[in-house]
Motif scaffolding. Sequence first.
Motif, short mmCIF file in Angstrom:
data_model
loop_
_atom_site.label_atom_id
_atom_site.label_comp_id
_atom_site.label_asym_id
_atom_site.label_seq_id
_atom_site.Cartn_x
_atom_site.Cartn_y
_atom_site.Cartn_z
N GLY A 280 46.76 52.76 4.31
CA GLY A 280 45.34 52.89 4.59
C GLY A 280 44.61 51.59 4.84
O GLY A 280 43.40 51.59 5.12
N GLU B 67 40.82 51.07 3.00
CA GLU B 67 40.32 50.92 4.36
C GLU B 67 39.39 49.72 4.52
O GLU B 67 39.08 49.31 5.65
CB GLU B 67 39.60 52.19 4.82
N GLN C 24 43.96 47.92 6.96
CA GLN C 24 44.08 47.45 8.33
C GLN C 24 45.22 46.43 8.38
O GLN C 24 45.32 45.55 7.53
CB GLN C 24 42.78 46.81 8.80
#
Length: 225
Positions: A189, A170, A191
């Motif tokens: 997970g 993340e 971006q």
Amino acid sequence: MFDADLGAVTFDSYSTLVDVDSVERALADRVDDPEPVSRLWRSRSLEYTMVANHTDSYQPFYEMNRDALTYALAVHDADVSDEERDEILATYHELDVFDDVRRSIERLGDAGYPCYVVSNGDPEMLDSMVDHADIGDLLDGVVSADEVEQFKPDAELYHHAAERIGEPPEDLAHVSALWLDVQGAQHAGLQGVWLNRDDDPWEPFGAEPDLEVASIDGFVDELLD
């Protein structure tokens, strides 16, 4: 929603840092209409990687690319020898580099963001790409699908990259011109940042990207704004 609080930035290679459409020049010397051959070659290559993920038939991406080119030439009845085919294939070692690549990665590094390449390409391909793009001194590392023998968009490659980088998924932003790569990164997970250089519409299927930019410079501007 895009979160600019990042531990590192990862980049796809082909279509993101270097222009796969530049192979058309090599094809133009040997086939009458290079564009459809190039497009079929690229799409088949990606399809082969995704099938390989589910059929335990991994082989290095360069070999996938050779098989896909062989198929595309056969479909278009191109009278090309094996030697000529391999000469066309070798253009992947010297694909045109997008103008904003070195400048943008340098800006990211200066701002404190470690930068990595995460790619389906095998190590030899990526070594030549990094060298040709003149970004070896700017990158903190290169992660190849060959390390896990799984291609994007399988989550294993993205998770492996996060482990090598030493950041949770993340806290990574993955920048790619390929919609399936953006969605694969998001599923794992990370971006997902879509590099939409041609102002194309986003796919109606699946998740929206966390961020859409028209250039890598535009992505850097978003981070540093």
